[in-house]
Scaffold this motif. Structure first.
Motif, short mmCIF file in Angstrom:
data_model
loop_
_atom_site.label_atom_id
_atom_site.label_comp_id
_atom_site.label_asym_id
_atom_site.label_seq_id
_atom_site.Cartn_x
_atom_site.Cartn_y
_atom_site.Cartn_z
N LEU A 33 0.90 -1.25 -0.02
CA LEU A 33 -0.09 0.10 0.21
C LEU A 33 1.05 1.24 -0.05
O LEU A 33 2.00 1.24 0.69
CB LEU A 33 -0.84 -0.16 1.18
N ALA A 35 0.15 5.23 0.44
CA ALA A 35 -0.90 6.45 0.74
C ALA A 35 -0.09 7.65 0.28
O ALA A 35 -0.12 8.00 -0.74
CB ALA A 35 -1.19 6.38 2.36
N THR A 38 5.25 9.35 1.88
CA THR A 38 6.57 10.08 2.67
C THR A 38 7.21 9.31 3.50
O THR A 38 8.16 9.78 3.90
CB THR A 38 5.66 11.64 3.15
N THR A 114 -0.61 10.91 5.03
CA THR A 114 -1.89 10.60 5.66
C THR A 114 -1.76 9.82 7.08
O THR A 114 -0.71 9.51 7.78
CB THR A 114 -2.37 9.32 4.88
#
Ligand SMILES: Cc1cc2nc3c(=O)[nH]c(=O)nc-3n(C[C@H](O)[C@H](O)[C@H](O)COP(=O)(O)OP(=O)(O)OC[C@H]3O[C@@H](n4cnc5c(N)ncnc54)[C@H](O)[C@@H]3O)c2cc1C
Length: 287
Positions: A33, A35, A38, A114
């Motif tokens: 995954l 998101a 960063t 996130t």
């Protein structure tokens, strides 16, 4: 940041919903995954992003970005960016969570980073976690077969959000409780040597000259999280200001907890933790 490509080109899917994302795990059970992306280069200890063979980028899945205001709790979608979280007006998002989010990276980074990405970083608990732990939050984890809830207590005990392949952190549920006093201090950032970094946070509810409830934690990245729930229970119900004997005992308990960390705290961290503990106990006296 550059993208290094070796061997066959990596596949990146951008599902438009949670259902699509979960379905993509069927042909790609080992998909990773992505998101905000960063934390990727710190996780992989490289200056470039090394994409795995299959990546699921969650940035188009709008249903993972929802905020639901309930009577007793607030649900925050896992892919809400930190800046979206900070822009929620009114009393809904607890101030301690906003304070923790506000000091993560720069504003540009917070546009990408996130909520779920922060708590699901591999090998480290992100800075939002200790605040969520104090608030008694829970994480909703979904896979194709259904969902389960993970308490922050379970995560604190395990030291990480343990997810199986095919699982996605979809929502963070925060109970709505009144905490009139909030304390938050963070020293250092991601570029500071680990033994000079720490964060302290606390929630307090004084009422009619008594301390109705207190929650406290100290986060030393790489060393661990200190939260002494038995001490919190002992301090609850005490008259304010706290007697000197009670404060000294509380200091001693934190000192003992520092000695039990899996990776010892540095002299600097120990000094700051004890100083911050004294500071909180003094601030409680103010009310
Ligand atoms: C300059 C800089 C400063 C930073 N400062 C801080 C700081 O002060 N404090 C701090 O805590 N962090 C810091 N970080 C690390 C990082 O930016 C943040 O923690 C950020 O919140 C990570 O979110 P993300 O969406 O970018 O996660 P990503 O990088 O996309 O993902 C991180 C991990 O979580 C997994 N993941 C992502 N979303 C989900 C999901 N929904 N379900 C399950 N797993 C998921 C990913 O597979 C990956 O393993 C910093 C990074 C940089 C580059």
């Amino acid at each position: 940041m550059s993208v290094a490509v070796e061997g066959p080109p990596p596949l990146v899917y951008s599902p438009r919903s949670l259902a699509e994302a979960l379905a993509l795990f069927v042909p790609n059970p080992q998909a990773q995954l992505f998101a905000g992306g960063t934390a990727w280069h710190t996780e992989h200890l490289t200056t470039s992003i090394m994409l795995p063979p299959v990546t699921l980028s969650l940035h188009l899945a709008e249903d993972l970005r929802r905020i639901t205001y309930g009577e007793r709790s607030l649900d925050l979608g896992g892919t809400l960016s930190l800046n979206q979280l900070l822009s929620v007006g009114g009393p809904w998002v607890p101030s301690i969570l906003k304070e923790a989010a506000r000091v993560i990276g720069t504003s540009a980074l917070r546009n990408l980073a996130t909520l779920a990405g922060n708590v699901c970083q591999k090998g480290i608990l992100g800075d939002l976690f200790p605040a969520l732990h104090l608030l008694g939050a829970q994480f909703e984890i979904r896979n194709l077969r259904g969902s389960r809830w993970l308490t922050t207590q379970q995560v604190a005990e395990e030291g990480r959000v343990a997810l199986a392949p095919g699982e996605i952190l979809t929502r963070v549920r925060i109970p709505q409780e009144d905490w009139p006093q909030t304390f938050y201090q963070k020293i250092g950032n991601i570029r500071t040597p680990w033994d000079e970094r720490l964060a302290m946070m606390g929630l307090a509810r004084p009422k009619n000259g008594q301390l109705e409830a207190l929650r406290l934690s100290f986060h030393l990245p790489h060393s661990g999280l200190i939260r002494i729930q038995s001490l919190e229970a002992e301090l609850a119900g005490q008259r304010l200001p706290l007697p000197h004997r009670v404060r000294s005992q509380a200091q001693e308990r934190v000192d003992e907890a520092l000695n039990q960390l899996p990776v010892p705290a540095s002299i600097f961290q120990r000094d700051r933790v004890l100083h911050m503990m004294r500071w909180i106990l003094t601030r409680l006296d103010d009310d």
